[in-house]
Design an enzyme around this catalytic site. Structure first.
Site, PDB file in Angstrom:
ATOM      1  N   CYS A 245       0.827  -1.196   0.000  1.00  0.00           N
ATOM      2  CA  CYS A 245       0.000   0.000   0.000  1.00  0.00           C
ATOM      3  C   CYS A 245       0.869   1.257   0.000  1.00  0.00           C
ATOM      4  O   CYS A 245       1.565   1.498  -0.967  1.00  0.00           O
ATOM      5  CB  CYS A 245      -0.992  -0.037   1.171  1.00  0.00           C
ATOM      6  SG  CYS A 245      -2.371   1.106   0.918  1.00  0.00           S
TER       7      CYS A 245
ATOM      8  N   HIS B 193      -3.637  -5.526   0.881  1.00  0.00           N
ATOM      9  CA  HIS B 193      -3.024  -5.724   2.203  1.00  0.00           C
ATOM     10  C   HIS B 193      -2.969  -7.194   2.615  1.00  0.00           C
ATOM     11  O   HIS B 193      -3.914  -7.694   3.238  1.00  0.00           O
ATOM     12  CB  HIS B 193      -3.832  -4.962   3.249  1.00  0.00           C
ATOM     13  CG  HIS B 193      -3.636  -3.490   3.232  1.00  0.00           C
ATOM     14  ND1 HIS B 193      -2.642  -2.859   3.938  1.00  0.00           N
ATOM     15  CD2 HIS B 193      -4.307  -2.514   2.587  1.00  0.00           C
ATOM     16  CE1 HIS B 193      -2.714  -1.547   3.730  1.00  0.00           C
ATOM     17  NE2 HIS B 193      -3.728  -1.309   2.914  1.00  0.00           N
TER      18      HIS B 193
ATOM     19  N   GLU C 146      -1.380  -8.463   5.026  1.00  0.00           N
ATOM     20  CA  GLU C 146      -1.357  -8.603   6.486  1.00  0.00           C
ATOM     21  C   GLU C 146      -2.771  -8.588   7.069  1.00  0.00           C
ATOM     22  O   GLU C 146      -2.973  -9.007   8.200  1.00  0.00           O
ATOM     23  CB  GLU C 146      -0.481  -7.508   7.120  1.00  0.00           C
ATOM     24  CG  GLU C 146      -1.105  -6.124   7.240  1.00  0.00           C
ATOM     25  CD  GLU C 146      -1.123  -5.325   5.945  1.00  0.00           C
ATOM     26  OE1 GLU C 146      -0.846  -5.904   4.875  1.00  0.00           O
ATOM     27  OE2 GLU C 146      -1.424  -4.113   6.003  1.00  0.00           O
TER      28      GLU C 146
END
Lengths: 788, 285
Positions: free
Chosen positions: B94, B230, B232
């Site tokens: 990002c 993302h 994560e």
């Protein structure tokens, strides 16, 4: 040191003269209030003192009209860790690795600023509420925004759309950059908000009980010298008069000059202060050394409120030197430094010997000086045993008053005068095509999907999302790493109900917020309220306020905390926003807006709205009654508001809420939705469509058993409280038995089906047969159509 | 596993970063030891790490352009040295992807030159209210899994549900022929697709209008990878929504009521697993 010569000769001026002098200085106090101030401090006040009292005695800071009414709210329960006396309330959350944790909860309004500068107004709303939660020592893990806007298709449609766009942009630009996920919110449109939008904001944090920081100078200051540190953005003149502005009637003519009263947001600096960065480093350093500190957000009322309240809360005085305050503008007057509402600032009370370390953490370790021009931490004063509030500027004393006199405020007894609701219940025939009626309701402004808005909010940051906006009636987050417990949050308050009957407006807001939390499987634990009403000086509008508070209080008291009898779900924090009235004299719909926090012991059991698999049983909980007053159905058909507003049957409501949470906890439930706007029909449609309008499971239901003597269309669209529950195949018997244990009689409506279609029958009559695709076309894109 | 065999990774933190902790959690779950590395710590210390993740947020308030201010900081200068001179791997997510693009590491055809941009999202007719978009999308592995440090543990063509959350995430370029060159060079790592893996340029599928549906790009040597979604936030099964459709939501539903089962790896985890594998291969035993 001499007292400031700029004193206002309150004792010598006539009423007219005094009024004129105060007006010249932009002080909005009444003549009576000014004379009272002179009495309290025993001499004529300095100009700075008058400004300080001006903000401290504003409705926003002093709750002068509402204080007495707020005592009706139940604030105590066995799970309350901290009630509504500091910047935020705290309710017990869970035990994890031997520690007790609380959820910190705060709820504010930023209504007036958002009407005139929507972007900045909404953004600083988030900023302020996040500081309130952060300063309690908590990690902030979620926000929600209840929003109320004018009619998007009415007379002021263009302005309303401008406000909606600005508010939503303000929320995302601030919240996303800060890094706090959005857990939900709600939006209503009603023409009573044309001149006064409502922008409420809720924030949640998590804190170990042993790590709570209070908004007070600690008692340790009796044993060793404590100093006051100011950290954050350099003080300027932004937001000067903000609290006083929030407490006045909005006049279109004056909006241009009022813009200066709106604060300027800075999420970037806030990110470095609050989001597991500098503030947390200071708290950790203090904890490591066993040092007790006090911390307070600087919000409404600026440095004046922040420094006086942190001292008074500990029973101390304070001596502030304004020359030490870091400022962002040359030549600021002392009253501006004291009362400006510059954003992104905190005051901290720390032992003198620890002060250098705190400054080092902020200024060097976390690089504040380079992060934001002029930002830093500085010692600006010292705590005194003598409970006097002293402020110095150069070689003069600009304020010297008993600290209690500054902070204890004033209160007024306002008159209340009941008003009648004159609109009758509409008489009309059942529409021939109920499928068409359902589509109209699904595409109406107050029912259609909110994805258009919430897609702009980062709901994933921090990585703890369990249920996101749209997936259910409540957002769910799992804020403690390694711990299975989760927190659910919902916000509610239907303004149409409030218009018809403010008492039931308040009571249904509480019940619906609790239902929304329950329908994901979370047990309601605490409430906050933001009471948005009109002008308290007008008896009918003050009556609306009182009725709203009574409704909230009765519902909170009678919908007991799980596992207890006669014990409320406590109201642990809140806010009052009055004078939501335009210069033309019209006030907003009485809007007690409620947030409810619930706890799921095991996040893996959280259920969403969408039907999961064919062949499951669909049950209705909650009798259908003739309660279509203020309904989305009447609105969609252009039938006005009506009169029969939904009411809350305390015992039945309680029984249903806890039957649902127990059934979810036992794993019997595949999907669940509470019944609210649009009634049973919309609840079923939403369960078919799912959050993205792409559900692949339908429903075959027959409502004959659920009519309760009502005409089919009324049974389908009445907004009487209840739930629709998808019970897993094979668990029906257990579910019915569990309901019976709670005294709830579930009505089996039918089954989930393989084709993605909603089919509703009533005995031999086919009422509705609509595909998910057709319903989603109306529901998913309506808001974008309405707002463009 | 022995601590000694865990690669050490620095999660680079700028003022305005806001994904450092979940990134650390995801990377540690994949068997790495991570430190959140603050921008003003001595850059020399950065050299002691085996690899790097530059995570999400709004570094330096996205002033000028997202990611650009960070590239002027000494810490990124040092990071570039470690990457270019010592071949250490780095993943940008990002805002981190924006930093790597602005630093000229991605696509890195001529290293150090800014060849691409992450432009404001293409306005979506159904979503005009704001430029920011947060939602779950699907991406597929578009390159050979062996091509890049972040993909070796993915299956060829693997489809991954994953959230995006950005206002400026549209991979684009003014250089004629660059996209073709990236394709020829197999540097396009991830592409936005539908649940079945179809890559089409429609707003529902390509949420920001990226050229060639690009969601992630690697450097020519495959040691640097930048992606807008993302991973994560999709590293544990419990992070996957139940109602997306597709095998991952099905798995999530099957784990209902079993909190331990929800700790299983999510669709984004193999990206961190791959980084660990690359680090183990490059760290002297």
């Amino acid at each position: 040191m001499a007292l400031d010569e700029r004193q206002i000769a309150v004792s010598q001026l006539s009423d007219d003269e005094l009024e004129q002098v105060m007006a010249e200085h932009g002080v909005g106090l009444t003549v009576g209030e000014a004379r009272r101030i002179a009495e309290l401090i025993g001499r004529d006040p300095t100009l700075v003192e008058l400004h300080i009292f001006n903000v401290e005695w504003s409705e926003h800071c002093s709750y002068k009209s509402s204080k007495a009414s707020l005592r009706m709210l139940p604030t105590d329960a066995p799970n309350v860790i901290l009630g509504p006396q500091e910047d935020a309330g705290i309710v017990f959350f869970t035990e994890h690795e031997g520690k007790r944790y609380g959820v910190v909860m705060a709820h504010e309004s930023h209504n007036h600023p958002s009407q005139i500068l929507p972007n900045e107004g909404a953004a600083t709303g988030i900023g302020g509420i996040v500081r309130d939660v952060d300063c309690m020592g908590a990690r902030v893990f979620g926000t929600a925004d209840p929003l109320r806007f004018g009619d998007p298709q009415g007379e002021h449609a263009e302005r309303t759309r401008w406000i909606v766009t600005g508010v939503v942009e303000g929320i995302w630009q601030y919240g996303n950059a800060l890094g706090v996920p959005n857990l939900g919110g709600d939006i209503y449109f009603d023409e009573t908000f044309d001149d006064n939008c409502l922008v409420n904001v809720v924030a949640l944090g998590v804190v170990a009980e042993e790590d709570i920081i209070h908004s007070a100078v600690p008692q340790q200051a009796h044993d060793e010298p404590y100093v006051i540190i100011l950290v954050g953005k350099p003080t300027d003149d932004s937001g000067f008069g903000g609290s006083a502005f929030a407490s006045k009637i909005l006049d279109e003519e004056e909006q241009a000059e009022d813009r200066g009263a709106v604060q300027v947001p800075d999420p970037f600096l806030k990110n470095v202060l609050a989001m597991r960065k500098a503030n947390e480093a200071v708290r950790e350093a203090a904890k490591e050394k066993g040092i007790v500190i006090g911390m307070k957000d600087i919000g409404g009322g600026g440095l004046a409120c922040g420094t006086s309240e942190i001292a008074a809360a500990g029973g101390f005085g304070v001596d502030i030197n304004l020359e030490e305050v870091h400022v962002g503008l040359e030549g600021l007057l002392p009253e501006t430094i004291m009362c400006a509402e510059t954003q992104e600032r905190y005051v901290i009370a720390v032992p003198e010997h620890f002060a250098d370390e705190v400054l080092e953490i902020y200024n060097q370790q976390w690089d504040l000086l380079n992060v934001y021009e002029g930002a830093c931490a500085r010692v600006i004063g010292r705590v005194t045993e003598d409970p006097t509030y002293t402020v110095r500027f150069g070689d003069t004393i600009v304020t010297q008053a008993p600290v209690e006199a500054v902070t204890s405020g004033i209160s007024y007894e306002r008159e209340e005068q009941p008003r009648e609701w004159s609109e009758p219940e509409p008489q009309f025939d059942q529409p021939e095509d109920l499928a068409d009626a359902l589509l109209k309701v699904l595409g109406s402004p107050n029912v259609c999907s909110r994805e258009y808005v919430y897609r702009a909010y980062d709901s994933e940051v921090q990585g703890n999302a369990v249920l996101r906006p749209g997936e259910s009636g409540a957002g769910v987050s799992r804020p403690l790493e390694g711990c299975d417990a989760a927190v659910a949050l919902s916000v509610d308050g239907n303004p149409k109900y409030g218009r018809i009957d403010p008492y039931w407006g308040g009571a249904t807001a509480v019940a619906e917020a609790m239902r929304n939390v329950a329908c994901v499987g979370a047990v309601p634990q605490a409430l906050t309220d933001c009471l948005n009403f009109g002008n308290p000086e007008k008896p009918e509008q003050f009556w609306e306020f009182r009725q709203g508070v009574r409704g909230v209080a009765d519902a909170a008291s009678n919908l007991w905390l799980k596992g207890y009898e006669q014990t409320p779900v406590p109201v642990i924090s809140g806010n009052v926003s009055l004078y939501n009235e335009s210069a033309s004299g019209s006030s907003v719909a009485p809007s007690p807006i409620i947030a409810c926090v619930g706890v799921l012991d095991d996040y893996s059991k959280a259920v969403t709205t969408q039907f999961k698999q064919p062949g499951d049983a669909i049950y209705l909980l909650g009798e259908r009654k003739d309660e279509l007053g203020g309904s989305a159905y009447y609105e969609a058909l252009g039938l006005g508001l009506g009169a029969n507003v939904p009411q809350v049957d305390w015992e039945a409501e309680r029984a249903r809420i806890y039957a649902v949470t127990d059934a979810i906890d036992e794993g019997l439930v595949a999907a669940c939705q509470d019944i609210s706007d649009g009634g049973l029909a919309v609840a079923l449609a939403e369960m078919c469509m799912g959050p993205f309008g792409r559900g692949d499971v339908g429903a075959d239901v027959d409502i004959e058993e659920a009519l309760g003597g009502l005409r089919p269309d009324k049974a389908l669209f009445t907004e009487s409280s209840g739930f629709v529950v998808e019970v897993r195949r094979g668990s029906e018997e257990r579910f019915e038995a569990l309901c019976a244990e709670h005294g709830v009689e579930p009505i089996r409506l039918g089954e989930t089906s393989e084709d993605a279609e909603l089919e509703i029958e009533c005995g031999d009559d086919d009422l509705v047969d609509l595909s998910v695709e057709v319903m989603a076309e109306e529901w998913t894109n309506a808001l974008s159509r309405i707002l463009s | 596993m022995l601590e000694a065999s865990k690669p050490r990774v620095a999660i680079v933190q700028f003022p305005g970063s806001n994904c450092e902790w979940e990134t650390k959690r995801a990377a540690e779950a994949a068997g790495m030891t991570c430190d959140v590395f603050r921008w003003n710590i001595d850059p020399e210390v950065l050299a002691s790490y085996d690899g790097y993740v530059v995570g999400g947020g709004f570094s330096y308030q996205d002033r000028v352009r997202s990611g650009v201010i960070a590239t002027k900081e000494p810490i990124v200068g040092r990071l570039m040295d470690e990457v270019l001179e010592r071949g250490k791997p780095v993943i940008g997510i990002c805002n981190g992807a924006q930093v790597l693009v602005e630093a000229g590491l991605i696509p890195g055809v001529s290293t150090g030159n800014v060849e691409m941009a992450l432009a404001p999202n293409r306005p979506d007719p159904a979503h005009r209210i704001a430029g920011f978009c947060c939602r779950w999308v699907f991406i597929k592995l578009a390159c050979d899994p062996e091509r890049c440090v972040a993909t070796t543990r993915l299956e060829p063509g693997e489809i991954i549900p994953i959230p995006i959350a950005h206002g400026e995430g549209r991979f684009t370029t003014r250089q004629e022929g660059l996209v073709e060159r990236l394709q020829a060079n197999d540097q396009i790592v991830f592409q936005y697709c539908d649940a079945e893996g179809n890559v089409e340029d429609r707003p529902e599928i390509n949420p920001n209008g990226a050229v060639a549906n690009i969601a992630g790009v690697c450097s020519p040597d495959g040691r640097v990878m930048a992606m807008m979604p993302h991973p994560e936030r999709a590293s544990f099964l419990g992070q996957v929504p139940t109602d997306l459709g597709g095998p991952w939501s099905r798995r999530r539903r099957e784990a209902y009521g079993d909190a331990r089962a929800l700790e299983a790896p999510g669709p984004g985890r193999p990206i961190f697993d791959s980084l660990r594998e690359a680090l183990l291969a490059s760290v002297p035993a």
